[in-house]
Design an enzyme around this catalytic site. Sequence first.
Site, PDB file in Angstrom:
ATOM      1  N   TYR A  10      -2.266  -0.465  10.269  1.00 44.75           N
ATOM      2  CA  TYR A  10      -2.290  -0.668   8.982  1.00 44.75           C
ATOM      3  C   TYR A  10      -1.025  -0.433   8.233  1.00 44.75           C
ATOM      4  O   TYR A  10      -0.373  -1.081   7.383  1.00 44.75           O
ATOM      5  CB  TYR A  10      -3.450   0.084   8.272  1.00 44.75           C
ATOM      6  N   SER A  16       0.775  -1.113  -0.127  1.00 44.62           N
ATOM      7  CA  SER A  16      -0.019   0.089  -0.196  1.00 44.62           C
ATOM      8  C   SER A  16       1.018   1.264   0.093  1.00 44.62           C
ATOM      9  O   SER A  16       2.176   1.096   0.491  1.00 44.62           O
ATOM     10  CB  SER A  16      -1.027   0.066   1.194  1.00 44.62           C
TER      11      SER A  16
END
Length: 257
Positions: free
Chosen positions: A154, A141
Amino acid sequence: MFDLSGKTALVTGGASGIGLAISQTFAKQGAFVHILELNSELASQVVNQIVADGGQAEAHAVDISKQADVVNVINVIATNHTINILVNNAGIAHIGKADNTSEIDFDRVINVNVKGVYNCLMAAIPHLKTNGGGVILNMASIAATVGIPDRFAYSTAKGAVYSMTLSVARDYLADGIRCNSISPARVHTPFVDGFISKNYPGKEEEMFEKLSKTQPIGRMAKPEEIGALALYLCSDEAGFITGCDYLIDGGFEKLNN
């Protein structure tokens, strides 16, 4: 080009969002797709649709955070198929900073987004080695390399996935295994719609537009666009690419100035 006929691909979290797009794209290009998914009912629905469209697929119910279960499922698949491709896509999100992320939530994110990837790597790599090589694609990501507000756990997990990609790529060069990662920015999936509805009731359209515009290109990515990049990186045409992370972010990292 980008023909996956005769290849077997494992896609974790392959029944929804980005994973669904990858499963459908790979099947359309000839791969036999094995969907490893916690939601077995949803996975079966996707398999039925792929088969109805002329593709080949099977669903496997598994919690990727449980190593013994992952090893068992992948070993079963390997008894009937030569595994060529592993896509580590499954993951969960979390909103929070370092001082308001509970230990329970932190462990939950790490168990799925980091340990889950490790479990699949550990279980699949011996088969790839036996088969003379293959391709691993990890879903990282932009949160791995850019400071994103309220994404502490995250971002931590995706940073680990980014680093694991480099480590695996280096360790298995001699075994003919390529390993790369993809780093998307915001992608328009049902998860995004659900997140906006839950956190911004009554302001869904406004927030969707605001989040879309955080990408300089002016919109979120489509899952199919991530699927197309995944297809290229897992195809023979990308045979000279390993140890790389590919941004697919609408200019988020380089053009937000």
